[in-house]
Design a protein around this motif. Sequence first.
Motif: not given
Length: 396
Positions: A353-359, A270-274, A260-264, A328-332
């Motif tokens: 946005i908050e979750l993505n930015t914090v993680f 990952a945020v959606e899976e969280v 997740a850190l290597a690819d936005p 973290v690659t779960r789709s849909p």
Amino acid sequence: MTSPHRDLPSLDLETPALLRVSPLLRDLQERGPVCLVRTPAGDEGWLVTRHSVLKQLLNDERIGHSHPDPANAAQYVRNPFLDLMIADTDAETARRTHTESRRLLAPMFSARRVREMEPRVAAVVDAVLDDFTAQEPPGDLHGGVSVPVARTVLCDIIGVPPQNREHLTALLSQTAVLGDREGVQRTQRDLYAFVGGLVEHKRAAPGQDIITRLAEGGLSDERVTHLAVGLLFAGLDSVVTIMDHGVVLLATHPEQRAAALADPDVMTHAVEEVLRAAKAGGSILPRYATEDLTVGGETIRAGDLVLFDFSLPNFDERAFDEPERFDVTRSPNPHLTFAHGMWHCIGAPLARIELNTVFTQLFTRLPDLRLALPAGELAENEGRLSGGLSELPVTW
């Protein structure tokens, strides 16, 4: 609706395990899409357990938050603040009020407005992490990161001055306590008086915030206060809990965190899976049937309590492949954490946005961050509406 002689599954029999579906909830999900249960308050209610049925009912206008006799309506838990959420008007009036509230608030969380907030969110997270990383490890990520980030972002957008925010947090926390009716009622009065004072102040000194926009929209002070309290109550603990749980999930899945850190784009997934996996049952909002309806072969009568659990259906094997697996690659990823349809959370874009930015910022600045206790030893809060962690010890 309360029948003490009827033997029903009781939702308060098990202490919830962190990030795991309890055997009771899993059993109920297998029994059927809706199950009659006994609530922690001792009343009877219909628990919606499956993804497809919850999604269907979230679009069904025959279920809402009105009841012809709120004082005697069946309850999920006993808490005076939740009692305020039961409308004493007829179903049609309650639907119109709900639609009007969404119409007023939705533009304030539009895609454009949320994009404009991104730099501010990034600055808030950066400042909070500056303070957090200045200390020697270990540290409490819950109190040191999750709470200040969520509180600052929410208070900025709603219009709560910095000097009042810790007091507001204390009021919201006390309002969510179970088992202390008189104490919650006192705090509830204090909370409404506090927010009412902010409304008066914003009428005299407008700002770029939600309270100002609502006040300028022709609403009464009472209506603005009620809407602002609802946003504050719904928007703080929920984001804090998901943020805490997301850190636990990413900290305990290092390979997925690295991806997740290597690819936005992967971080977005990952945020959606969280969001899907952050709670495994218990994120319940009480609703009431306004007409008789048949669901999953069961007849729900007008006035019956219907429990919308926005996390248990995220672990429904009929909707998700291997739902217990964090991926973290779960789709849909059609999770219902933010509800759906007319009940969809209007603050969802900002929370993402908050979750993505914090993680992203947290694990970039502290790549060796890990839990200071085994995940199994982290206990969920009991005796509160929102659950969540009271502490998240980490080291780096």
